[in-house]
Design a protein around this motif. Structure first.
Motif, PDB file in Angstrom:
ATOM      1  N   UNK A 136       0.866  -1.184   0.000  1.00 13.81           N
ATOM      2  CA  UNK A 136       0.000   0.000   0.000  1.00 13.81           C
ATOM      3  C   UNK A 136       0.898   1.228   0.000  1.00 13.81           C
ATOM      4  N   UNK A 137       0.656   2.136  -0.916  1.00 15.42           N
ATOM      5  CA  UNK A 137       1.436   3.377  -0.972  1.00 15.42           C
ATOM      6  C   UNK A 137       0.964   4.312   0.121  1.00 15.42           C
ATOM      7  N   UNK A 138       1.907   4.691   1.011  1.00 17.19           N
ATOM      8  CA  UNK A 138       1.574   5.618   2.090  1.00 17.19           C
ATOM      9  C   UNK A 138       1.907   7.059   1.741  1.00 17.19           C
ATOM     10  N   UNK A 139       2.745   7.234   0.734  1.00 21.06           N
ATOM     11  CA  UNK A 139       3.067   8.602   0.323  1.00 21.06           C
ATOM     12  C   UNK A 139       1.924   9.179  -0.502  1.00 21.06           C
ATOM     13  N   UNK A 140       2.102  10.401  -0.962  1.00 22.96           N
ATOM     14  CA  UNK A 140       1.065  11.041  -1.780  1.00 22.96           C
ATOM     15  C   UNK A 140       0.845  10.223  -3.039  1.00 22.96           C
ATOM     16  N   UNK A 141      -0.423   9.924  -3.323  1.00 19.73           N
ATOM     17  CA  UNK A 141      -0.733   9.075  -4.463  1.00 19.73           C
ATOM     18  C   UNK A 141      -0.377   9.791  -5.761  1.00 19.73           C
ATOM     19  N   UNK A 142       0.157   8.990  -6.700  1.00 15.88           N
ATOM     20  CA  UNK A 142       0.462   9.555  -8.012  1.00 15.88           C
ATOM     21  C   UNK A 142      -0.787   9.745  -8.848  1.00 15.88           C
ATOM     22  N   UNK A 143      -1.892   9.165  -8.395  1.00 12.94           N
ATOM     23  CA  UNK A 143      -3.168   9.327  -9.107  1.00 12.94           C
ATOM     24  C   UNK A 143      -3.851  10.599  -8.620  1.00 12.94           C
TER      25      UNK A 143
ATOM     26  N   UNK B 260      -2.757   5.013   9.515  1.00  7.10           N
ATOM     27  CA  UNK B 260      -1.752   6.061   9.336  1.00  7.10           C
ATOM     28  C   UNK B 260      -1.865   7.122  10.424  1.00  7.10           C
ATOM     29  N   UNK B 261      -3.106   7.470  10.782  1.00  6.63           N
ATOM     30  CA  UNK B 261      -3.301   8.442  11.858  1.00  6.63           C
ATOM     31  C   UNK B 261      -2.764   7.885  13.178  1.00  6.63           C
ATOM     32  N   UNK B 262      -3.034   6.611  13.434  1.00  2.00           N
ATOM     33  CA  UNK B 262      -2.553   5.988  14.672  1.00  2.00           C
ATOM     34  C   UNK B 262      -1.030   6.010  14.726  1.00  2.00           C
ATOM     35  N   UNK B 263      -0.378   5.722  13.589  1.00  3.25           N
ATOM     36  CA  UNK B 263       1.089   5.741  13.560  1.00  3.25           C
ATOM     37  C   UNK B 263       1.623   7.137  13.864  1.00  3.25           C
ATOM     38  N   UNK B 264       1.038   8.153  13.223  1.00  2.00           N
ATOM     39  CA  UNK B 264       1.478   9.529  13.467  1.00  2.00           C
ATOM     40  C   UNK B 264       1.298   9.915  14.928  1.00  2.00           C
ATOM     41  N   UNK B 265       0.150   9.577  15.487  1.00  2.00           N
ATOM     42  CA  UNK B 265      -0.128   9.994  16.859  1.00  2.00           C
ATOM     43  C   UNK B 265       0.760   9.260  17.863  1.00  2.00           C
ATOM     44  N   UNK B 266       1.082   8.021  17.599  1.00  2.00           N
ATOM     45  CA  UNK B 266       1.961   7.305  18.521  1.00  2.00           C
ATOM     46  C   UNK B 266       3.345   7.928  18.560  1.00  2.00           C
ATOM     47  N   UNK B 267       3.814   8.392  17.393  1.00  2.00           N
ATOM     48  CA  UNK B 267       5.104   9.075  17.371  1.00  2.00           C
ATOM     49  C   UNK B 267       5.054  10.394  18.134  1.00  2.00           C
ATOM     50  N   UNK B 268       3.895  11.020  18.173  1.00  2.00           N
ATOM     51  CA  UNK B 268       3.768  12.319  18.829  1.00  2.00           C
ATOM     52  C   UNK B 268       3.308  12.202  20.273  1.00  2.00           C
TER      53      UNK B 268
END
Length: 920
Positions: free
Chosen positions: A550-557, A689-697
């Motif tokens: 799964x692409x987590x970066x900005x989609x090329x589409x 993705x939100x959970x990953x970001x929040x755990x880092x913060x």
């Protein structure tokens, strides 16, 4: 009793011959109540005989009771007769009409008959045919409460009660109870709120309806805007605001709150004040007769403007202009008495000596202090900034017991944090009213290098985006189509910390495994993305390393116009692998499935990087097949590659399902608490993705996320914080409500949308926070999240993120990776692939599994039943509902074997081998 012809007339006639009987009293209609008989009476004159006839038959003479009298006025004979009618008589009568009786009176000239009186059994049933229904109406709206009383004889009379008090419509012109037992209130008033009951009564009983609660509500209305405030900036660009309140009127009884903003802000520019400054002194004037000359200056360089300060000091100076040679009283100075001269000389001498001594002492002290400060300063500081006036790079070390960037603040390891700052350092006032953004709060400078030495041995490099590489655990990440969330439960802190380590590389989520001829299943844990390789799809005696990412970066589409990306961009491979039967790719989506409002397309990225349309979900094609479930799309494909789902809204009613989640954490200032409200696609991977970001913060999920249907009607999204406890907390000014434009919500790609709120507690003793987060679309839906949490880490309860965890088995290979055992599957395919007189049996199998369109795709397959079962496997990867499949087969009538009765030996956990990349 006899009939009319056999009735004998009396021999004597009344004193007034020729008069027919006249009825003075005729029998009335009567009702039998319970078992009590009723009495019918008849009175006539002149009458020689009176008899009753009931239902066409004469009543026996013995059942009559007669009384005779004489009318004093006319002298005619008056006869009165009574009979009793019992309940049994009425019940035993079975005729086309009601039980009836009439009396017949005889006189000399003939007979007269009275009216027919009906006799009925009175009753009142218990249940109302229609009870009044409660309702909510706006003030001044019309209220209509319907009431149909129970069936009864005689018909029941209806009376209305309000709060157990009778309603008299004669006393209130606004109320009408005359229209077919209904209660009508023409214009609702607040006082009309209450519990209304319909009362039905007749001669037998009384009955009460169910109470109907009527609520008269008032929708809120805005007051007038206040005057614009003064510009908040004393100098330069600032803002000014005006406000209004929802008090004209205030919402009552659940009425809607005012729509729109309560505060408006506009930019303003204030002229900066300019302090005045003196011009240079003028030339000295000519010496005056008083031995003085003058010079002047003006405050015009520049003059004070816009409220600036006036120049400090004098605008003119004067001094002696002859250096002692000036004439006093027209006499030269040398002619003044010698005594005065000597006295003045002595004073001048002593004054000079004193000034010299003081000057020497000050010089000595100054030199001593300067040398001492230079010797102490030079030991630790080597910095030329005092001479150059610039900022120089410097290093410092601090030893701290706690750090907000640590993954486990509760463990308190002995940490040494080393930071290197380049460039000037600016310390801001902590009470600055500018709301700290997420980037400024957690990424102070772009080139900070933070090394944390603890039991975790974690190395964080805060660059463009933080990364954390760790070993994968069976953590609490999202999965699949499930949208249910568990209840709030306290978790073991160590377990929770362990789950924090389940973080992958942020650019990609990827799982790989080796698959062969037996096939299997590949899952990206907790994202809802999966790949099913059927048995026999890969040639025998060969194996491939298959990956799913799964692409987590900005989609090329980049969707065009109003088109939106409905789910993650998914890549499966290798692209050179050719399969003999279709594989099933499952991609979650966030659309509220209604094909009247959406046109959903599947797109694939070519080797040149361009996106090409594969098919529309509703399209009839034999190249691939799409089955759209409420939360996921199951796609049957023959080639690997990168795929994505695109939604084209057909109308304003198209709904994009958003998941609303609230996270919170303490800020660097211990009195501040930060709330972050996320509105993301309702897909597990977006939430992960939100959970990953929040755990880092260091953020904590404060409440179970909720779904918000967001309509494509061009109206914006409003996020506000409500019901903050006064005297305990306050929110930074003008941040309680934030509005997000429609385009930013509707057209955002992979990056979740969020708003930050900063709360400040008045005292460190406040450890509990309760408030409401309201997320609503203007002229759309609304969700309210009730926050009740402790801001202290060791007291906070942990919210369960997901109901299912599928991180333990990202890959399963072989027959036991499938829910349907291979032997049963072969028998089903052999049975249903065989044609019969009624048509292809696999079509019946498809129909029973809710596959009703594009059946031509299955017809082109070598085994249509096998492909249908593969699609069933993809749809039921979590529940494995074999009972429903067995029931479908039994309904078709081609098999009666209960699939779910397979022994536990056949269904035990499979062995699997797999490799996981990037921490998954």
């Amino acid at each position: 009793s006899g009939n009319d012809n056999s009735e004998a007339l009396p021999e004597s006639i009344p004193s007034a011959p020729g008069t027919l009987p006249h009825f003075m009293e005729e029998p009335d209609d009567a009702y039998i109540i319970k078992s009590n008989p009723i009495v019918l009476r008849c009175k006539a004159m002149p009458a020689m005989q009176i008899f009753f006839k009931c239902n066409g038959e004469w009543v026996h003479q013995n059942e009559h009771v007669s009384e005779e009298s004489m009318d004093e006025t006319t002298g005619l004979k008056v006869r009165e007769v009574f009979i009793n009618v019992t309940r049994q008589q009425v019940e035993d009568f079975h005729g086309p009409e009601d039980y009836w009786c009439q009396c017949v009176a005889w006189s000399h000239l003939g007979t007269s008959k009275s009216r027919k009186a009906s006799v009925r059994i009175a009753y009142l049933r218990k249940n109302f045919e229609q009870d009044p229904q409660g309702k909510e109406v706006p003030i001044e709206g019309m209220i209509v409460l319907h009431c149909r009383p129970p069936e009864g004889v005689p018909a029941a009379e209806v009376e209305w009660l309000k709060n157990e008090e009778p309603i008299d419509s004669n006393l209130d012109e606004n109320i009408d109870t005359r229209a077919d037992h209904n209660l009508i209130i023409r214009q609702a008033r607040l006082s009309d709120s209450g519990n209304y009951t319909c009362m039905a009564a007749n001669i037998v009983a009384k009955r009460r309806s169910m109470s109907a609660t009527v609520v008269v509500y008032v929708n809120g209305g805005w007051s007038s805007w206040t005057e614009w405030s003064n510009c908040n900036a004393r100098c330069g660009r600032g803002w000014q605001k005006r406000s209004r309140t929802c008090t004209n009127p205030a919402p009552l009884n659940g009425g809607a709150f005012c729509e729109g903003m309560s505060v408006q802000k506009i930019t303003c520019t204030s002229l900066c004040p300019v302090d005045g400054n003196w011009e240079v002194w003028s030339e000295w004037s000519v010496c005056s007769p008083e031995c003085e000359h003058l010079r002047v200056r003006e405050c015009i360089a520049p003059p004070p403007r816009n409220g600036g300060k006036f120049c400090e000091g004098l605008s003119q100076e004067s001094e002696n202009c002859t250096e002692g040679l000036c004439i006093q009283d027209k006499k030269p100075l040398h002619e003044i008495k010698s005594q005065n001269i000597e006295t003045a000389s002595d004073i001048a001498l002593y004054s000079g000596l004193g000034a010299a001594v003081i000057a020497v002492a000050v010089l000595v002290v100054g030199v001593t202090l300067y040398r001492r400060s230079q010797s102490e300063y030079g030991v630790d500081v080597i910095d030329s900034s005092a001479l150059t006036g610039g900022f120089q790079t410097f290093n410092f070390k601090t030893v701290r017991q706690g750090n907000s960037l640590l993954l486990n603040p509760s463990m308190q390891p002995d940490l040494t944090v080393s930071r290197t700052y380049s460039g000037p350092i600016c310390l801001q006032d902590p009470m600055d009213k500018e709301l700290m953004t997420e980037s400024s709060l957690f990424n102070p400078l772009s080139d900070i290098k933070v090394k944390v030495q603890s039991s975790f041995m974690v190395s964080l490099g805060v660059t463009e985006r933080a990364e954390y590489h760790g070993k994968a655990h069976s953590g609490t990440f999202p999965h699949g189509n499930n949208r249910a969330f568990g209840t709030i439960q306290a978790r073991n802190k160590a377990t929770y910390i362990q789950n924090l380590s389940s973080i992958s590389t942020r650019s990609e989520l990827k799982t790989t495994a080796i698959f062969g001829h037996l096939g299997g299943r590949l899952v990206v844990p907790n994202t809802g993305v999966s790949l099913l390789i059927p048995h026999g799809a890969i040639p025998e005696e060969s194996s491939w390393e298959i990956y799913l990412a799964i692409a987590q970066k900005e989609s090329s589409l980049q969707p065009e116009g109003v088109d939106v990306l409905l789910g993650p961009e998914v890549t499966c491979g290798p692209s050179e692998l050719s399969v003999s039967s279709p594989f099933a790719l499952t991609i979650p989506h966030c659309a509220d499935v209604n094909l009247e409002h959406w046109n959903i397309h599947l797109k694939k990225r070519s080797q040149q990087g361009k996106w090409e349309e594969v098919m529309s979900v509703e399209e009839e094609t034999t190249s691939c097949y799409c089955l759209l479930d409420p939360y996921a799309c199951h796609i049957l494909l023959n080639s690997f590659g990168t795929y994505a789902l695109i939604g084209e809204p057909i109308s304003d009613c198209a709904v994009r399902q958003l998941k609303v989640a609230v996270f919170g954490c303490l800020s660097c200032n211990s009195l501040d608490y930060n709330l972050r409200v996320y509105c993301m696609d309702n897909t597990p991977c977006a939430f992960q993705e939100v959970v990953l970001d929040e755990r880092l913060q260091g953020g904590q999920l404060l409440e179970e996320p909720k779904l918000l249907p967001f309509q494509g009607n061009t109206f914006s999204l409003q996020i506000s914080v409500l019901d903050i406890p006064p005297f305990l907390w306050r929110i930074k000014p003008f941040t309680a409500c934030q509005e997000v434009p429609f385009s930013r919500v509707w057209c955002y790609s992979q990056k979740p949308l969020h708003c930050a709120f900063s709360l400040e507690r008045y005292s460190p003793a406040t450890t509990q926070l309760s408030c409401k987060i309201c997320v609503r679309q203007v002229k759309g839906h609304e969700q309210i999240l009730q926050i009740q949490t402790s801001i202290l880490e060791n007291e906070r309860e942990t919210i369960t993120f997901f109901a299912h965890e599928d991180g333990s088995f990202p890959a399963q290979t072989g027959p036991k990776a499938f829910k349907i055992p291979y032997s049963i599957r072969q028998r089903i395919c052999a049975t249903f692939d065989t044609p019969n007189a009624k048509g292809k049996d696999w079509q019946m199998l498809a129909q029973k599994n809710s596959i009703n369109r594009n059946l031509s795709y299955f017809a082109t397959q070598s085994s249509p039943s096998a492909v249908i079962l593969d699609l069933w496997e993809a749809r039921h990867q979590h529940d494995g509902d074999l009972d429903s499949l067995a029931c479908a087969l039994e309904e078709i009538g081609r098999t009666h074997s209960k699939i779910s009765d397979i022994t536990e030996t056949e269904m035990e956990e499979p062995d699997f081998s797999y490799s996981r990349q990037n921490g998954l």
